[in-house]
Write a protein that holds these residues in place. Structure first.
Motif, short mmCIF file in Angstrom:
data_model
loop_
_atom_site.label_atom_id
_atom_site.label_comp_id
_atom_site.label_asym_id
_atom_site.label_seq_id
_atom_site.Cartn_x
_atom_site.Cartn_y
_atom_site.Cartn_z
N VAL A 111 2.40 -6.58 -12.72
CA VAL A 111 1.96 -5.19 -12.83
C VAL A 111 2.41 -4.38 -11.60
N LEU A 112 2.17 -4.93 -10.42
CA LEU A 112 2.48 -4.20 -9.19
C LEU A 112 3.98 -4.02 -8.99
N PRO B 174 4.85 2.00 2.36
CA PRO B 174 4.21 2.48 1.14
C PRO B 174 3.26 1.42 0.59
N PHE B 175 2.04 1.83 0.24
CA PHE B 175 1.04 0.85 -0.17
C PHE B 175 1.48 0.05 -1.39
N MET B 176 2.28 0.65 -2.27
CA MET B 176 2.73 -0.07 -3.45
C MET B 176 3.71 -1.18 -3.09
N VAL B 177 4.52 -0.94 -2.08
CA VAL B 177 5.46 -1.96 -1.62
C VAL B 177 4.70 -3.13 -1.01
N VAL B 178 3.68 -2.81 -0.21
CA VAL B 178 2.88 -3.86 0.42
C VAL B 178 2.16 -4.69 -0.64
N ALA B 179 1.55 -4.02 -1.61
CA ALA B 179 0.82 -4.73 -2.66
C ALA B 179 1.74 -5.60 -3.50
N ALA B 180 2.87 -5.03 -3.94
CA ALA B 180 3.80 -5.78 -4.79
C ALA B 180 4.46 -6.91 -4.02
N GLY B 181 4.85 -6.65 -2.78
CA GLY B 181 5.52 -7.67 -1.98
C GLY B 181 4.63 -8.85 -1.68
N ASN C 71 -5.98 -4.26 -5.16
CA ASN C 71 -5.06 -4.31 -4.04
C ASN C 71 -4.56 -2.93 -3.67
N ILE C 72 -4.31 -2.09 -4.67
CA ILE C 72 -3.86 -0.73 -4.41
C ILE C 72 -4.95 0.06 -3.69
N ILE D 8 -7.86 1.01 3.71
CA ILE D 8 -7.51 0.57 5.06
C ILE D 8 -6.71 1.66 5.78
N ASN D 9 -5.73 2.22 5.09
CA ASN D 9 -4.86 3.23 5.71
C ASN D 9 -5.62 4.52 6.03
N SER D 10 -6.59 4.86 5.18
CA SER D 10 -7.29 6.14 5.37
C SER D 10 -8.54 6.03 6.23
#
Length: 295
Positions: free
Chosen positions: A50-51, A181-188, A232-233, A239-241
């Motif tokens: 999905v991610l 990018p949070f999506m890159v971190v989650a998917a990776g 995860n997203i 965390i970032n905010s």
């Protein structure tokens, strides 16, 4: 510099607690047919699909820096592979009340870890008092009698504590990836976790020999889509905010939603102390974050 809070941050915190609280019920359902490695691998693999699909759809650029991938590896281990397996394995012998108490080591330990390993999330008297208030609310929820079982199954209980500490470590690793990018971190990180857990489950548990019911398969699908992929997203955005200390307070809410969801889906009795505990927990969250307003 302390991170600012918003209504959106609090809403994401509550949604995370609802999804993670529900995961205990669905893990119990899945354990009726599958082993803990298979449950962990199944939810991680589905979440990775999905991610990664979302990341490709968004045309995200994956990093090439070696340091970033090292951090993603540790995030995969500490935030997904290890705790998912440890909790599923530990729940064979530990009931939900005891699990809630043991998992409370996250908000108790993360602020201390953040104090030593970050530059902008130092302990303050407000944080210490808020953590203690939140923990007292958790004790009101599960009742002091649950502590009588401590030590009866040290290995299973230790596995859950270790999972909690893994989550704490993962939140600190995630901070080092806040520029990505949070999506890159989650998917990776989820892809790396899949490469670790899927072969392990296939070799050790051979899940193709299991004959599960539809409900048990659906439980793993739910775990993959919501408490893993979507969570995860949201986790990385929080965390970032708002920082890791604020995220850690989410774990006071998880038992509240966990017991409520178990009551609705499995017919378990709702403790009368739940509303009182929920009020105390929210007071703890408020007090813990007074430092942000005064700092």
């Amino acid at each position: 510099m302390a991170k600012s809070l918003s209504v959106t941050a609090f809403l994401m915190l509550v949604v995370l607690a609802m999804m993670w609280g529900s995961s205990f019920t669905f893990i119990k359902i899945a354990l009726g047919a599958f082993g803990p490695l298979t449950i962990a691998a199944g939810r991680i693999t589905l979440a990775a699909i999905v991610l990664c699909s979302l990341a490709l759809w968004r045309r995200e650029q994956f990093p090439r820096e070696r340091t970033v991938w090292i951090h993603l590896f540790w995030l995969a281990i500490l935030g997904n592979a290890a705790p998912f397996f440890l909790i599923s394995w530990g729940e064979h012998n530990v009931d939900s009340g005891m699990t809630a108490v043991l998992m409370s080591t996250i908000p108790l330990s993360v602020p201390i870890m953040a104090h030593f390993f970050t530059d902008d999330e130092k302990l303050t008297p407000y944080m210490v008092v808020g953590v203690l208030i939140g923990f007292s609310g958790l004790l009101v929820l599960v009742g002091p009698s649950v502590l009588y079982g401590l030590g009866e199954d040290v290995i299973s209980q230790g596995a859950i504590v270790l999972a909690a500490l893994c989550y704490g470590g993962a939140s600190l690793v995630a901070r080092r990836l806040s520029h990505m990018p949070f999506m890159v971190v989650a998917a990776g990180s989820m892809s790396i976790a899949t490469l670790i857990m899927a072969p392990t489950a296939l070799i050790v548990e051979q899940p193709w020999q299991v004959e599960p019911q539809m409900m048990q398969v659906a439980a793993i699908i739910y775990l993959g889509l919501f408490p893993t992929a979507l969570a995860n997203i949201l986790l990385l955005q929080v965390i970032n905010s708002s920082g890791v200390s604020f995220l850690a307070l989410n774990n006071y809410l998880v038992p509240v939603f966990g017991i409520a969801i178990a009551a609705l889906t499995l017919g378990e009795t709702v403790p009368p102390e739940m509303l009182s505990a929920l009020g105390i927990i929210f007071v703890g969250i408020f007090v813990s974050n007074l430092k942000r307003k005064s700092g």
